[in-house]
Structures are given as structure tokens and as C-alpha cells.
Design an enzyme around this catalytic site. Sequence first.
Site, short mmCIF file in Angstrom:
data_model
loop_
_atom_site.label_atom_id
_atom_site.label_comp_id
_atom_site.label_asym_id
_atom_site.label_seq_id
_atom_site.Cartn_x
_atom_site.Cartn_y
_atom_site.Cartn_z
N PHE A 96 -35.19 9.01 70.12
CA PHE A 96 -34.56 9.75 71.20
C PHE A 96 -33.23 10.33 70.76
O PHE A 96 -32.58 9.83 69.84
CB PHE A 96 -34.37 8.88 72.45
CG PHE A 96 -33.37 7.76 72.31
CD1 PHE A 96 -32.04 7.92 72.68
CD2 PHE A 96 -33.77 6.51 71.82
CE1 PHE A 96 -31.12 6.88 72.56
CE2 PHE A 96 -32.86 5.46 71.71
CZ PHE A 96 -31.53 5.65 72.07
N CYS A 97 -32.85 11.43 71.44
CA CYS A 97 -31.54 12.03 71.24
C CYS A 97 -30.86 12.11 72.60
O CYS A 97 -31.17 11.31 73.49
CB CYS A 97 -31.64 13.40 70.57
SG CYS A 97 -32.60 14.60 71.50
N SER A 98 -29.97 13.04 72.79
CA SER A 98 -29.22 13.08 74.05
C SER A 98 -30.09 13.47 75.23
O SER A 98 -30.08 12.81 76.28
CB SER A 98 -28.05 14.07 73.93
OG SER A 98 -27.11 13.61 73.00
#
Length: 348
Positions: A96-98
Site C-alpha cells: 500500500f501507499c498513501s
Amino acid sequence: MYETIEYEKLDQGEFHRGYVLIDLRTPSEYRESTIPGAINIPLFTEEEREAIGIEYVQGDVKIAKGMGLRFVGSHLEETYFQLHKLVDHHEALILFCSRGGYRSSAPVALFKALGLPIFKLDGGYKKYRQYINSELPKRIDALRLISLYGHTGSGKTQLLHELEQEGYPIIDLEGLAHHKGSLLGSIGESEQPSQKMFESVLYEELKSIGNRPAFIEGESRRIGKILLPTPMMDALNRSIKIRIDSDMTHRVQRIREEYVHDNDEELKTTLDKLSRYMKPERIQKYQDSIDQGAYDYVIEELISKYYDLNYATKHKTIDHIIDGDQSDALQKIAQIYHEITLNLVSPE
């Protein structure tokens, strides 16, 4: 094509593969707050992320995306081998990222094509936070609490941990906040988590308790820089309350044992925070007394002239009172737990 996974399914146990969460954001983003248990494998350095952000806002979006591709490309080999090591211990890697955008989509697609058991967390960290913001109040509202109150040094925290050792469920708010909730509360503690991180670990703590009645220490709204959510304050207000009484001698001893550890300078610096409540002359007198090793004098003075005046619990409706200095205090509290548990069980 890669698959996306919603955090709700992970949280509710609907994903039946052993997984590890991988936070692709920068180390500073990760330190600020992440999903508990996630491992940080950043795709950008702090400088690279800043450069992309500036170009994205002030320049050309296409150029910003090109910069992102170049920066990601320079880290792909190292990232691949880091992820591959995790495959030996996990059936699935969930990245996951932002916001679940480019920073996670492109690597997930690539690493999936390279044969790694890769999934993308739907909506990234932002959607995870939305989930916590929605679910944490529900968890708190369902709590059935027995709270320990009492003046500073009465042994509440010690009793809470002893109850935990005996197998009773507890919620250690001060432990989660890395702060003892008083003037000296930061002494000997690591840096406090962010508000977001505190709420995340609190959610995990409440989830582990389930529907069991739990012990908790009565707190004010603020623990250091952490603010307890309003639903938690409501839960404390409606809890069954036990007041722990203790004489001055034992209170002084507990505070000395907890806070005085060859850390005179830290103690003296912390006393400067009292400038809003005491005259400089009195603070200097306490600091001089610490230099002379008169710790008990300073502690008793602080108890009688600061702590007890500012942390009075007489306004609380107390259901039970226990002498914290008695050797059987723990047994008495446990007995109260068993007596009231039946009344805490929902008729449904």
C-alpha cells in the site's frame, strides 16, 4: 492482472492466507503513522518524494509522473529482493501507499508479473484511516469497563499490570501513548506516537479484548500530546469505578521508584513545566533539593501542592473503594470483577 484487497476483509478475517502488509511510503510517512504490523519498504527517498510533489503542484503533471517512473526504476531491483525474502515466511504480500494510486499500482503489477504473491490494499493508507475512523467508535461504544481511579502514586498502574499478569483483560492507555499521564509522565518513555498511530494501536487493543469486560486506568482527556477520543471519555464516564486509596509514605515510595533513576537533569528540566502553577522560587527550591538528593521531600511537596490539587477525583461517582497498600488489594479488585461481570453481561 493484480488483485486488490479491502482492509475490512483483512480485519474481519475474510482473507485466508498468511500475509504481511508492506508500506511503500517514505520512512517519515511510515514513522508518522502506518498500519500496525506493516513493514516499510519505501519506493522513494524523502528528497525524491518532495521533488515529485513540487513538480506535480507547480509544474507539469506528465513530467512529475516521468520523474516517479525514473525514481521507482532506480529502486526496483532492491525492492524486488526485499519482497522476495518475505515470501519464505508469508503466503501473500499486500502493498500500500498513501491513496492506492500510482506508487503502489505500478510496482504491484510488475512484481505480480514476476511471480510474487502480490496484492494491493484498496485505497491505500487513506482508506485504512477512514475505516479506523468509522470502526474505532463502534469498538469503544461496545466496551464494558472497570476503571481504576486514585491520586498519583496510589498504585493504579501497578495493579493494572498485575491484573494483566493474572489473565484479566486490560487496556493500558498510558502504555499505548508512551506517557504516564502526569507532569513527569514523559520521563523514561520513548517518543509518543502520533494521534493517528495511537488510534490505530488502540483499535488493535480493543479488537483483541473482544466483548470481555476490561480493566482500565481512569484518565483525563489528554495523555501527554495524545487526546483520547470522545467516545473513550464517554466509556470511562459510564464505567464501573474503583478508587485506590494509599497513604503518603507508599505514594512517595512508588513515585521515587518509578521516576528517579540517576536522571537528575531530566527531573529538573521537567519541573520547569510547573512555571504556570508555581513561583520560580519554589521550582528552584525543588531543583536544588534534587541536587542534594532530597527526592522524597520534592515528591511529597509535589503530591500535596500540585498533584492532589490538580488531579482530584472526588467529583467521580465511585462504586468501590480499596486500600492500595493492603497485600490483598489485587484479590479484592479481582473479586469485584467477578461480582460485577454478571451485571455487565448483556441480557441479549
